[in-house]
Scaffold this active site. Structure first.
Site, PDB file in Angstrom:
ATOM      1  N   LYS A 171     -42.119  33.549  75.757  1.00 46.92           N
ATOM      2  CA  LYS A 171     -40.850  33.824  76.454  1.00 46.92           C
ATOM      3  C   LYS A 171     -40.619  35.336  76.634  1.00 46.92           C
ATOM      4  O   LYS A 171     -40.282  35.792  77.717  1.00 46.92           O
ATOM      5  CB  LYS A 171     -39.696  33.194  75.665  1.00 46.92           C
ATOM      6  CG  LYS A 171     -39.741  31.664  75.712  1.00 46.92           C
ATOM      7  CD  LYS A 171     -38.722  31.036  74.825  1.00 46.92           C
ATOM      8  CE  LYS A 171     -39.047  31.094  73.357  1.00 46.92           C
ATOM      9  NZ  LYS A 171     -40.234  30.356  72.917  1.00 46.92           N
ATOM     10  N   ILE A 172     -40.835  36.103  75.563  1.00 46.33           N
ATOM     11  CA  ILE A 172     -40.570  37.549  75.669  1.00 46.33           C
ATOM     12  C   ILE A 172     -41.672  38.235  76.478  1.00 46.33           C
ATOM     13  O   ILE A 172     -41.410  39.096  77.320  1.00 46.33           O
ATOM     14  CB  ILE A 172     -40.415  38.186  74.267  1.00 46.33           C
ATOM     15  CG1 ILE A 172     -39.233  37.533  73.538  1.00 46.33           C
ATOM     16  CG2 ILE A 172     -40.196  39.690  74.364  1.00 46.33           C
ATOM     17  CD1 ILE A 172     -39.084  37.928  72.071  1.00 46.33           C
ATOM     18  N   THR A 246     -42.409  45.215  69.385  1.00 42.96           N
ATOM     19  CA  THR A 246     -41.071  44.662  69.123  1.00 42.96           C
ATOM     20  C   THR A 246     -41.204  43.271  68.507  1.00 42.96           C
ATOM     21  O   THR A 246     -40.238  42.516  68.474  1.00 42.96           O
ATOM     22  CB  THR A 246     -40.242  44.555  70.427  1.00 42.96           C
ATOM     23  OG1 THR A 246     -40.989  43.784  71.374  1.00 42.96           O
ATOM     24  CG2 THR A 246     -39.889  45.896  71.001  1.00 42.96           C
ATOM     25  N   SER A 247     -42.421  42.927  68.037  1.00 44.91           N
ATOM     26  CA  SER A 247     -42.623  41.555  67.528  1.00 44.91           C
ATOM     27  C   SER A 247     -42.458  41.482  66.010  1.00 44.91           C
ATOM     28  O   SER A 247     -41.381  41.156  65.537  1.00 44.91           O
ATOM     29  CB  SER A 247     -43.978  41.025  67.960  1.00 44.91           C
ATOM     30  OG  SER A 247     -43.873  40.518  69.272  1.00 44.91           O
ATOM     31  N   ARG A 248     -43.503  41.752  65.274  1.00 46.11           N
ATOM     32  CA  ARG A 248     -43.415  41.798  63.812  1.00 46.11           C
ATOM     33  C   ARG A 248     -44.278  42.957  63.332  1.00 46.11           C
ATOM     34  O   ARG A 248     -45.377  43.193  63.852  1.00 46.11           O
ATOM     35  CB  ARG A 248     -43.912  40.491  63.184  1.00 46.11           C
ATOM     36  CG  ARG A 248     -42.938  39.324  63.306  1.00 46.11           C
ATOM     37  CD  ARG A 248     -41.652  39.511  62.461  1.00 46.11           C
ATOM     38  NE  ARG A 248     -40.726  38.402  62.605  1.00 46.11           N
ATOM     39  CZ  ARG A 248     -39.743  38.325  63.500  1.00 46.11           C
ATOM     40  NH1 ARG A 248     -39.554  39.313  64.365  1.00 46.11           N
ATOM     41  NH2 ARG A 248     -38.935  37.281  63.538  1.00 46.11           N
ATOM     42  N   ASP A 272     -40.121  48.886  66.876  1.00 42.92           N
ATOM     43  CA  ASP A 272     -38.828  48.292  66.517  1.00 42.92           C
ATOM     44  C   ASP A 272     -38.978  47.483  65.237  1.00 42.92           C
ATOM     45  O   ASP A 272     -37.978  47.037  64.663  1.00 42.92           O
ATOM     46  CB  ASP A 272     -38.341  47.379  67.661  1.00 42.92           C
ATOM     47  CG  ASP A 272     -36.946  46.834  67.398  1.00 42.92           C
ATOM     48  OD1 ASP A 272     -36.082  47.614  66.973  1.00 42.92           O
ATOM     49  OD2 ASP A 272     -36.719  45.624  67.606  1.00 42.92           O
ATOM     50  N   GLU A 277     -40.665  46.849  56.448  1.00 36.78           N
ATOM     51  CA  GLU A 277     -39.249  47.069  56.819  1.00 36.78           C
ATOM     52  C   GLU A 277     -38.246  46.404  55.872  1.00 36.78           C
ATOM     53  O   GLU A 277     -37.086  46.822  55.800  1.00 36.78           O
ATOM     54  CB  GLU A 277     -38.985  46.599  58.259  1.00 36.78           C
ATOM     55  CG  GLU A 277     -39.019  45.091  58.447  1.00 36.78           C
ATOM     56  CD  GLU A 277     -38.737  44.665  59.896  1.00 36.78           C
ATOM     57  OE1 GLU A 277     -39.404  45.193  60.807  1.00 36.78           O
ATOM     58  OE2 GLU A 277     -37.870  43.807  60.099  1.00 36.78           O
ATOM     59  N   HIS A 309     -35.350  47.175  64.020  1.00 36.77           N
ATOM     60  CA  HIS A 309     -35.445  45.745  64.394  1.00 36.77           C
ATOM     61  C   HIS A 309     -34.181  45.302  65.146  1.00 36.77           C
ATOM     62  O   HIS A 309     -33.458  44.399  64.700  1.00 36.77           O
ATOM     63  CB  HIS A 309     -35.659  44.890  63.131  1.00 36.77           C
ATOM     64  CG  HIS A 309     -36.335  43.574  63.424  1.00 36.77           C
ATOM     65  ND1 HIS A 309     -37.219  42.986  62.575  1.00 36.77           N
ATOM     66  CD2 HIS A 309     -36.230  42.722  64.484  1.00 36.77           C
ATOM     67  CE1 HIS A 309     -37.644  41.844  63.082  1.00 36.77           C
ATOM     68  NE2 HIS A 309     -37.054  41.659  64.245  1.00 36.77           N
ATOM     69  N   PHE A 312     -33.290  42.454  69.655  1.00 32.38           N
ATOM     70  CA  PHE A 312     -32.498  41.252  69.999  1.00 32.38           C
ATOM     71  C   PHE A 312     -31.026  41.567  70.232  1.00 32.38           C
ATOM     72  O   PHE A 312     -30.284  40.718  70.719  1.00 32.38           O
ATOM     73  CB  PHE A 312     -32.560  40.248  68.820  1.00 32.38           C
ATOM     74  CG  PHE A 312     -31.758  40.714  67.634  1.00 32.38           C
ATOM     75  CD1 PHE A 312     -32.273  41.654  66.759  1.00 32.38           C
ATOM     76  CD2 PHE A 312     -30.467  40.252  67.421  1.00 32.38           C
ATOM     77  CE1 PHE A 312     -31.516  42.119  65.681  1.00 32.38           C
ATOM     78  CE2 PHE A 312     -29.707  40.713  66.339  1.00 32.38           C
ATOM     79  CZ  PHE A 312     -30.241  41.652  65.475  1.00 32.38           C
TER      80      PHE A 312
HETATM   81  P1  NAD Z   1     -43.129  32.575  71.969  1.00 38.40           P
HETATM   82  O1  NAD Z   1     -43.457  31.568  70.927  1.00 38.40           O
HETATM   83  O2  NAD Z   1     -42.382  32.139  73.183  1.00 38.40           O
HETATM   84  O3  NAD Z   1     -44.471  33.286  72.472  1.00 38.40           O
HETATM   85  C1  NAD Z   1     -45.468  33.746  71.615  1.00 38.40           C
HETATM   86  C2  NAD Z   1     -46.758  33.778  72.410  1.00 38.40           C
HETATM   87  O4  NAD Z   1     -47.753  34.395  71.589  1.00 38.40           O
HETATM   88  C3  NAD Z   1     -47.286  32.389  72.784  1.00 38.40           C
HETATM   89  O5  NAD Z   1     -47.574  32.325  74.158  1.00 38.40           O
HETATM   90  C4  NAD Z   1     -48.543  32.244  71.951  1.00 38.40           C
HETATM   91  O6  NAD Z   1     -49.556  31.475  72.584  1.00 38.40           O
HETATM   92  C5  NAD Z   1     -48.955  33.704  71.813  1.00 38.40           C
HETATM   93  N1  NAD Z   1     -49.921  33.936  70.755  1.00 38.40           N
HETATM   94  C6  NAD Z   1     -50.150  33.224  69.625  1.00 38.40           C
HETATM   95  N2  NAD Z   1     -51.170  33.755  68.935  1.00 38.40           N
HETATM   96  C7  NAD Z   1     -51.600  34.826  69.657  1.00 38.40           C
HETATM   97  C8  NAD Z   1     -52.633  35.769  69.473  1.00 38.40           C
HETATM   98  N3  NAD Z   1     -53.464  35.701  68.423  1.00 38.40           N
HETATM   99  N4  NAD Z   1     -52.784  36.728  70.392  1.00 38.40           N
HETATM  100  C9  NAD Z   1     -51.967  36.797  71.480  1.00 38.40           C
HETATM  101  N5  NAD Z   1     -50.980  35.915  71.712  1.00 38.40           N
HETATM  102  C10 NAD Z   1     -50.792  34.952  70.807  1.00 38.40           C
HETATM  103  O7  NAD Z   1     -42.355  33.733  71.211  1.00 38.40           O
HETATM  104  P2  NAD Z   1     -41.333  34.801  71.828  1.00 38.40           P
HETATM  105  O8  NAD Z   1     -39.972  34.213  71.874  1.00 38.40           O
HETATM  106  O9  NAD Z   1     -41.918  35.372  73.073  1.00 38.40           O
HETATM  107  O10 NAD Z   1     -41.315  35.887  70.673  1.00 38.40           O
HETATM  108  C11 NAD Z   1     -42.450  36.659  70.354  1.00 38.40           C
HETATM  109  C12 NAD Z   1     -42.224  37.382  69.041  1.00 38.40           C
HETATM  110  O11 NAD Z   1     -41.175  38.339  69.214  1.00 38.40           O
HETATM  111  C13 NAD Z   1     -41.685  36.470  67.919  1.00 38.40           C
HETATM  112  O12 NAD Z   1     -42.744  35.851  67.230  1.00 38.40           O
HETATM  113  C14 NAD Z   1     -40.934  37.425  67.041  1.00 38.40           C
HETATM  114  O13 NAD Z   1     -41.828  37.873  66.048  1.00 38.40           O
HETATM  115  C15 NAD Z   1     -40.597  38.602  67.961  1.00 38.40           C
HETATM  116  N6  NAD Z   1     -39.152  38.816  68.147  1.00 38.40           N
HETATM  117  C16 NAD Z   1     -38.641  40.042  67.889  1.00 38.40           C
HETATM  118  C17 NAD Z   1     -37.296  40.314  68.091  1.00 38.40           C
HETATM  119  C18 NAD Z   1     -36.699  41.669  67.849  1.00 38.40           C
HETATM  120  O14 NAD Z   1     -35.466  41.808  67.720  1.00 38.40           O
HETATM  121  N7  NAD Z   1     -37.486  42.731  67.827  1.00 38.40           N
HETATM  122  C19 NAD Z   1     -36.456  39.280  68.535  1.00 38.40           C
HETATM  123  C20 NAD Z   1     -37.014  38.037  68.796  1.00 38.40           C
HETATM  124  C21 NAD Z   1     -38.357  37.800  68.603  1.00 38.40           C
END
Ligand code: NAD
Length: 347
Positions: A171-172, A246-248, A272, A277, A309, A312
């Site tokens: 999604k992101i 911005t993921s983990r 982020d 953290e 972080h 969001f």
């Molecule tokens: P999502 O589940 O919609 O998408 C994750 C994508 O990553 C999927 O398409 C999946 O197939 C892919 N993926 C899995 N393993 C992978 C790999 N080894 N290499 C590449 N891609 C891979 O998740 P999302 O809603 O897009 O969120 C992504 C991440 O963003 C979350 O896991 C979370 O850690 C992080 N996040 C951060 C914040 C923030 O405030 N900074 C807020 C929300 C989410």
């Protein structure tokens, strides 16, 4: 569970049970959204400022559910304690669930998450970070406030027609692709589960690392993705590459990235999230001695931007997080389908 009164908005009948929720890591902005919404649903929410960890898990005694955020954790030992205390659910105010031992919770405690609240909030923030480190707006802000109007050292790079690499096209990642396309960049992506309906060229991870001028990470933290960006990966990248996470935090090997900055292989970095953290982000540590040398070192680079972080953190996302968390609790309490349940198979 205790009896509660009718909630007009959610339509609960008078006399039915209500859920008691221990709400960990409460910040003032959480109360703004959760207090009124919890009342609407007739839930009894007890707000706790402390994080959820081994020392504070006992506070959940007498509650039906705990509600936790990204820097709280629940390990296997804590699952057993919660189970003994008859806590039935863990309500995650997040999409990610790497901070909970999902396997240990199986058959004991139901885990519910907020799978999507505002992907655009995070993607827009990632772009803001890239623009900042590329064009030094964070440094220009402080310089001009001192009436130092010199622009030496602030030269950036056009993003127009450069290669943008998106790792993870969920999604992101998809929102990020739309933003990069809006900048007329050539967007490439890597995901082990490609979505061929997207307007993006999928390549291998190696290819993405080799070709990209700007890289944005949007995959979850799993055993496979831990330190996805390590020394080998950085070695493959272009000279002067810009990287944003911005993921983990643990997607990046921090020491490797510091060396990449020192050697100038990495031209700019936006973080982020940070692998250490927990206990630091979201807290005011300004009067404390910083013992994390990697974090201290990162703050010394002019081309590094660290935020706490907060990708969001928009009104729309906060409202959606509160709404879905309450809907999750309501579904659990009323035996409705648990569409946002986290299961062992999702690990
Ligand atoms: P999502 O589940 O919609 O998408 C994750 C994508 O990553 C999927 O398409 C999946 O197939 C892919 N993926 C899995 N393993 C992978 C790999 N080894 N290499 C590449 N891609 C891979 O998740 P999302 O809603 O897009 O969120 C992504 C991440 O963003 C979350 O896991 C979370 O850690 C992080 N996040 C951060 C914040 C923030 O405030 N900074 C807020 C929300 C989410």
């Amino acid at each position: 569970m205790r009896a509660c009164f009718l909630s007009a908005r959610c339509g609960r009948k008078e006399g039915t049970d209500t859920m008691k929720i221990a709400f960990y890591s409460t910040k003032p902005y959480d109360r703004v959204w959760f207090e009124p919404m919890g009342k609407d649903y007739g839930f009894d929410i007890h707000f706790i400022e402390m994080p959820c960890n081994e020392d504070t898990v006992f506070l959940a005694k007498g509650y039906d559910a705990i509600c936790i955020f990204v820097n709280d954790y629940v390990n296997a030992g804590m699952i057993d304690k919660l189970y003994e205390m008859k806590v039935k659910a863990i309500l995650l105010r997040s999409a990610g669930f790497n901070h909970v031992d999902v396997k240990a919770a199986e058959d004991k405690i139901t885990i519910l998450r907020v799978p999507s609240y505002s992907p655009e909030a995070v993607a827009e923030f990632a772009m803001a970070m890239l623009l900042t480190v590329n064009r030094y707006t964070h440094k220009a802000y402080t310089r001009t406030r001192d009436f130092n109007m010199n622009i030496n050292g602030f030269m950036g790079k056009d993003m127009f027609h450069k290669v943008a690499g998106v790792i993870g096209t969920g999604k992101i990642g998809q929102a990020m692709i739309r933003i990069f396309n809006g900048f007329s960049m050539h967007v490439i992506a890597y995901d082990p589960y490609p979505n061929h309906t997207l307007d993006v060229e999928y390549v291998s991870l190696d290819e993405l690392l080799r070709q990209s001028d700007f890289i944005s990470l949007h995959c979850p933290l799993t055993q496979q993705t831990q330190h996805l960006i390590d020394r080998d990966a950085i070695e493959k990248m272009k000279e002067g590459v810009y990287l944003v996470n911005t993921s983990r935090g643990a997607l990046i090997d921090t020491e490797a990235v510091i060396d990449g900055l020192i050697s100038r292989k990495i031209g700019g970095l936006g973080l982020d999230v940070y692998e250490e953290e927990e206990g630091v982000f979201y807290e005011d540590c300004s009067n404390e001695i910083m013992t994390d040398e990697n974090l201290a070192r990162l703050t010394t680079f002019p081309n590094v931007l660290i935020t706490s972080h907060m990708g969001f953190f928009t009104r729309e996302a906060m409202q959606a997080i509160a709404q879905v968390t309450m809907e999750n609790a309501y579904a659990l309490e009323n035996g409705l389908p648990l569409v946002n349940q986290v299961g062992k198979c999702m690990e």
